[in-house]
Design an enzyme around this catalytic site. Structure first.
Site, mmCIF file in Angstrom:
data_model
loop_
_atom_site.group_PDB
_atom_site.id
_atom_site.type_symbol
_atom_site.label_atom_id
_atom_site.label_comp_id
_atom_site.label_asym_id
_atom_site.label_seq_id
_atom_site.Cartn_x
_atom_site.Cartn_y
_atom_site.Cartn_z
ATOM 1 N N GLY A 143 0.822 -1.201 0.000
ATOM 2 C CA GLY A 143 0.000 0.000 0.000
ATOM 3 C C GLY A 143 0.860 1.257 0.000
ATOM 4 O O GLY A 143 0.631 2.171 -0.769
ATOM 5 N N ILE B 74 0.115 -5.368 5.491
ATOM 6 C CA ILE B 74 0.257 -4.893 4.112
ATOM 7 C C ILE B 74 1.541 -5.442 3.478
ATOM 8 O O ILE B 74 2.161 -4.813 2.634
ATOM 9 C CB ILE B 74 0.186 -3.348 4.058
ATOM 10 N N GLY C 177 1.956 1.123 13.166
ATOM 11 C CA GLY C 177 1.230 -0.148 13.221
ATOM 12 C C GLY C 177 1.855 -1.179 14.132
ATOM 13 O O GLY C 177 1.179 -1.779 14.974
ATOM 14 N N GLY D 129 8.036 0.773 15.583
ATOM 15 C CA GLY D 129 8.065 0.203 14.239
ATOM 16 C C GLY D 129 9.189 0.796 13.408
ATOM 17 O O GLY D 129 9.756 1.836 13.744
ATOM 18 N N GLY E 149 8.830 0.545 9.751
ATOM 19 C CA GLY E 149 8.335 0.418 8.379
ATOM 20 C C GLY E 149 8.695 1.586 7.487
ATOM 21 O O GLY E 149 8.726 1.449 6.271
ATOM 22 N N GLU E 150 8.945 2.733 8.078
ATOM 23 C CA GLU E 150 9.258 3.907 7.261
ATOM 24 C C GLU E 150 10.661 4.437 7.498
ATOM 25 O O GLU E 150 11.136 5.294 6.759
ATOM 26 C CB GLU E 150 8.220 5.005 7.530
#
Ligand SMILES: Cc1cc2nc3c(=O)[nH]c(=O)nc-3n(C[C@H](O)[C@H](O)[C@H](O)COP(=O)(O)OP(=O)(O)OC[C@H]3O[C@@H](n4cnc5c(N)ncnc54)[C@H](O)[C@@H]3O)c2cc1C
Ligand code: SF4
Lengths: 731, 316
Positions: free
Chosen positions: A240, A466, A509, A688, A690-691
């Site tokens: 996503g 995702i 998340g 997290g 993720g980024e």
């Protein structure tokens, strides 16, 4: 459950399951093709009809008329949705452009019709027969032209500390440079897709969406029905990157179509439509001014950024990247937003920080060079344990450690000096460094856990996976909390009938949803205690399928005498308080080759050293970081949605012309996580990542190109045409 | 995609007779280009004749010491053929520089020659495009043209021909063999096979309706060093921005042709005469009549530097 910080010792600390390298539990389903993605649900709607979207052929204006006769009569066609028969629609809280256009057109390829037929091929063929007569309107499309008309925005207020102007004037060494970043497409593998089924006034959508609850609410709002009548199901999502944070045309048109033809309808957005129909990361123009003393202490930082969006849209808040980055008492942060008639700008992986990090981290390289200080050392010198933007201490900031560890692992001491001094065959070789900094937000997240008579522990939450590994880290969390092997935990995700989670976005998340499962498991542990009549005061120890209060040890299954035990819990981070700043940190090192003749740029190796407190699963966390690095490599070298200002659209709107990296672009990647916990961050003691991996990496690549060639390109992506004129004559 | 009918041909004669006199008919070989274009309604044939069973999948020696490559030989098979690798290395290298392994397995020799441009405006049916829709205009001129042509273009169309294989074949003086419905055959030197766009960019080759490519022949080997250099932003799986196919002899003479610059493989024999003087002279002659856009002017310098890279490689 309120999160009270710092997190005390808790069962997660045992580290039997959490923190162990664990391959994803949903992996076999994916590699065997048995994980069901939105468009693929068959049993839920065996009689589904197929919808095909027609996108607007003009960027602004009005629809004068439709001629639908030929399409209506085409073989297999059931009906056609347009604004004329759709009824009044609302606008979702998270949408700027209406998802069904007409009569007003807001942007190129905005959906104007959905042709519904018995088969996909029939719908597509008939879509080609839809005739729309447009009155094309006026529009503006070029950010550089609209820069001067851009306004401040509440979404990213300006701020200042100290007196930037006079400190910058006084600074012994300074730079003042302008950087540009491109419009980016999410280009996730799975296109946006939805199956919609009505039962009476109740709607179920199987839709690829990162944020189930937001999606449910916005679908209801758009269709003007009660959210209670909407169920959204999204257990598997093929990527996503922010492009599926919000509801898109596939979901609304499938719902409208299913209502119109009184039958389930499935809709996938065809790839060439996605680039202009959905959202993108807006391009930016950023001006950075940095001033430092002769010995390299930063005294002044100004970051101004410009981006554009549709009327009512939001900015690409790039100053975010500079705010927490480095010391410097005198600061100025400014965001300006222009109105453009391009497709809607929106969040893409590390919004704000990703393009912002290109500007600030290249600027740091430029200033380091002017000062004659090594860029690693320069960053170390200007590290700060207090966020200079808000004066709060960081909960954990190991940027210096990341930089130093990375420098030694990478062989930074071999960086060519001066620039353009190393040749390896046909390649000019250079190295670059940049910091990775991204917020570590956490937000409310709930889950339900149920111990079933088989001994299986079922976890249910509307959290999404995702492709990130949510299934696995949630299973690890639950297994750790109840002392069960991983195989005994079944995780069910992505269904709005489950408790509301944080969803997948903004890197919140992992920490939020694991903490939500943690909270639910705390409740379940209490239920086990009561069911077994264990000592109310004692610490319980759940291990190997048993529970003990110190004096008695009982098999968990004993607690199920009266049936399954179920508990729901929610973690609430409001109490985390705002006396700390929560961020994750890393350092990127990149080695680049630039062809002496053609200026083709090829990455040779990449290393990221990252820190986010406890890493819940080093395998999936690594995948996130190297995925971010790959995406950042795309932004640095390839990815650029080209604005055609005459047509008012992104011209390269397919995957042949919008190039993302392939394997050969990424020959060697490494990712190292530092050890340690962040008990201020969450009960899980980590955040997290993720980024994090995408932040800074494009700058490190740009800095490496400079080191290789001596050419500074301030407009990303850095493609060979931007180097050619200044390339040295090959010898 | 419009509905269409489909049949299989069993021989070249069968294929051309099935196509004879019909409008809107297309041969389909690997389908890797045609089907994509049909899905987007850029190509809208009403009838397809599948030629994959016509038996043209052999590579055979010719009487004068060359090779005859059947039109249905896959790009993979052609690139891997030991004779091609030994005597026509530039062709093998050009082929493996193109597309991906999966695509090359399906793509055929005839289909590759006839693949259509990758101009982004050609691909968007909302846009004016003289190639797709005669006399509708050209949205690319004045638009996003970074990838498009600099020479041989016209004020009706600035698209490039995207094939890598064809560039190598041009340098090898390949000959395209065809068959007509009346049984006649033609041997068309590749130098004469493609048409420049002029005012009619929708006419891309000299092929007549229902004329089928049966083979491509290569003259006998010419020795020399065979180099194919493809320049692109992405390391793999991308069309050439500029490519150079070259066969260079030890005495400094040689041949070269370029991809990515023009509506057809671009070879200028007069430029080859200047090779001994170096890349700059040769490239300037090659691009003497160039009319770049602001967005693709860089290709002139890039072509020169790519040629220099090729000459350097040949020397090393
Ligand atoms: C993602 C992607 C990337 C690609 N990258 C590259 C690249 O980097 N370099 C490159 O060179 N190419 C590239 N290609 C193009 C590829 O090489 C062509 O699609 C392929 O060669 C076409 O061959 P085919 O047999 O599939 O042709 P088809 O699609 O079957 O046919 C193409 C055309 O040729 C006609 N035709 C086919 N055979 C004959 C015949 N014998 N006689 C008369 N007419 C015939 C058909 O009617 C049709 O008009 C790429 C393609 C894709 C999809
Ligand atoms: S350059 Fe040629 S192919 Fe591209 S839009 Fe113009 S006419 Fe069409």
């Amino acid at each position: 459950m309120k999160f009270i910080k710092p997190a005390q010792q808790n069962p997660i600390d045992q580290g039997r399951v959490v923190g162990k390298p664990t391959t994803r539990i949903d992996g076999p389903l994916k590699t065997t093709g048995t994980a069901v993605y939105s468009y693929e649900w068959k049993d839920v709607a065996p009689n589904a009809a197929y919808g095909f979207v027609v996108g607007a052929a003009v960027p602004t204006g009005r629809i004068r008329s439709f001629d639908l006769a030929a399409a209506q009569e085409a073989p297999g066609v059931l009906d056609i949705v347009t604004y004329k028969n759709a009824g009044p629609l609302g606008l979702g809280d998270f949408n700027t452009a209406p998802l069904l256009g007409g009569p007003k057109i807001t942007h190129y390829h905005q959906a104007v019709a959905l042709v519904i037929a018995e088969t996909f091929e029939q719908a597509r063929a008939a879509a080609g027969l839809v005739k729309v007569d447009y009155a094309r309107g006026e529009g503006v499309y070029e950010l550089s032209d609209q820069k001067d008309s851009a306004d401040p925005t509440d979404a990213a207020p300006d701020s200042s500390q100290g007196d930037f102007q006079s400190a910058f004037e006084r600074a012994a060494v300074k730079i003042d440079e302008t950087y540009e970043t491109a419009n980016h497409a999410h280009a996730m593998m799975e296109p946006h897709a939805t199956i919609a089924v009505w039962e009476g006034d109740e709607l179920t959508v199987w839709s690829s969406n990162q944020m189930v609850e937001w999606g449910r609410q916005d679908i209801a709002k758009t269709l003007k029905i009660s959210p209670d009548k909407v169920r959204l199901v999204a257990p598997y999502i093929g990527g996503g990157f922010g492009g599926k944070l919000f509801v898109r045309a596939d979901a609304i048109l499938a719902a409208l179509g299913a209502k119109l033809v009184q039958r389930p309808v499935k809709v996938v957005l065809q790839r060439p439509l996605i680039f202009n129909n959905t959202v993108h990361r807006p391009s930016t123009i950023q001006r950075i001014r940095l001033g430092a003393s002769q010995d390299g202490n930063i005294t002044s930082v100004a970051h101004e950024t410009w981006s554009g969006d549709l009327e009512g849209g939001g900015p690409e808040a790039s100053t975010q990247a500079s705010r927490p980055a480095y010391a410097g008492e005198n600061r100025l942060m400014q965001t300006r937003l222009a109105v453009l008639n391009l497709p809607e700008g929106n969040a893409m992986r590390a919004p704000g920080d990703m393009p912002g990090s290109i500007a600030i981290e290249v600027a740091m390289d430029e200033l380091a060079e002017k000062l004659g200080i090594d860029p690693v050392e320069f960053r170390v010198m200007n590290d700060t344990q207090v966020n200079p933007d808000d004066g709060k201490p960081f909960s954990r900031r190991k940027l210096v450690e990341c930089l130093q560890r990375g420098a030694s692992e990478f062989g930074w001491e071999k960086r060519p000096s001066p620039p353009a001094s190393k040749r390896d065959g046909r390649w000019l070789v250079g190295m670059g460094v940049a910091a990775a900094i991204r917020g570590g937000p956490a937000t409310k997240s709930a889950a339900r856990v149920r111990l079933e008579s088989s001994g299986k522990l079922v976890v249910e939450t509307d959290m999404t996976d995702i492709g990130t590994g949510s299934y696995t880290i949630l299973a690890q969390t639950a297994a750790e909390m109840l002392g069960l092997p991983l195989e005994q935990v079944e995780v069910r995700l992505g269904d709005s009938s489950f408790p509301v989670s944080a969803g997948s976005g903004g890197q919140w998340g992992a920490t939020s949803s694991t903490s939500g499962v943690y909270a639910a498991c705390v409740e379940l542990r209490e239920k086990v205690r009561m069911a077994l009549g264990l000592n109310a005061e004692a610490e319980l120890n759940f291990a190997d399928g048993s529970v003990s209060d110190g004096s008695a040890e009982r098999p968990l299954t004993d607690a199920l005498a009266t049936g399954p035990l179920e508990a729901e819990g929610e973690i609430d981070f409001e109490s985390r308080g705002d006396d700390h700043s929560y961020f994750t940190f890393g350092a990127h090192f990149v080695e680049i080759g630039v062809d002496v003749h053609t200026a083709e740029i090829r990455i040779r190796r990449m290393l990221a050293v990252c820190d986010a407190g406890r890493i819940f699963n080093p395998v999936s966390a690594r995948s996130q970081v190297i995925g971010g690095m790959t995406m950042g490599a795309g932004a640095a070298l390839l990815e650029d949605l080209h604005v055609d200002a005459r047509q008012g659209f992104f011209a390269n709107h397919d995957l042949a012309s919008y190039e993302v990296p392939v394997h050969m672009d990424i020959p060697h990647q490494e990712c190292i996580f530092l050890d340690g916990d962040d008990p201020l961050a969450s009960p899980m003691k980590g955040s997290g990542v993720g980024e994090l991996g995408i932040c800074g990496v494009s700058a490190a690549i740009g800095n490496a190109i400079y080191n290789a060639t001596g050419i500074r390109v301030r407009e990303h992506p850095i493609t060979l045409d931007k180097l050619l004129d200044q390339m040295p004559e090959p010898v | 995609m419009r509905p269409f009918t489909y049949e299989r041909a069993t021989s070249p004669a069968d294929a051309v007779s099935k196509a004879a006199g019909r409008r809107n008919v297309k041969f389909i070989a690997g389908g890797t280009n045609l089907l994509d274009l049909m899905k987007l309604e850029i190509e809208t044939p009403t009838h397809l004749i599948d030629i994959s069973g016509t038996g043209l999948d052999q590579i055979e020696p010719t009487e004068d010491g060359g090779l005859r490559i059947g039109a249905l030989v896959s790009n993979t098979a052609l690139a891997a053929d030991p004779r091609i690798r030994r005597d026509y290395g530039v062709l093998s290298r050009a082929l493996v520089a193109g597309a991906s392994g999966q695509l090359r397995n399906k793509a055929t020799t005839g289909g590759n020659l006839l693949q259509r441009t990758r101009c982004p405006y050609f691909y968007d049916t909302n846009m004016a495009c003289n190639k797709r829709e005669p006399n509708s205009g050209c949205a690319a001129i004045g638009g996003f043209s970074r990838q498009l042509g600099v020479v041989g273009t016209s004020n009706a169309c600035i698209a490039t021909h995207p094939s890598d294989m064809a560039v190598a074949m041009r340098v090898l003086d390949a000959v395209v063999e065809t068959q007509m419905p009346d049984g006649a055959t033609r041997s068309i030197p590749i130098a004469e096979f493609y048409e420049l766009p002029g005012g009619a960019p929708y006419i891309e080759t000299v092929l007549e309706p229902a004329e089928m490519i049966t083979a491509v022949t290569l003259p006998k080997p010419i020795g020399g060093k065979h180099i194919y250099r493809k320049v692109r932003d992405r390391a793999s799986y991308a069309f050439a921005i500029v490519s150079v196919a070259a066969v260079l002899q030890p005495d400094g003479s040689g041949r070269f042709a370029c991809g990515g610059l023009a509506p057809q493989p671009w070879r200028v024999e007069a430029a080859e005469q200047l090779l001994p003087q170096g890349a700059s002279a040769a490239a300037q002659r090659l691009l003497r009549d160039a009319q770049p856009t602001e967005g693709n002017r860089y290709k002139l310098k890039l072509a020169e530097r790519t040629l220099a890279a090729v000459l350097a490689e040949a020397r090393s």
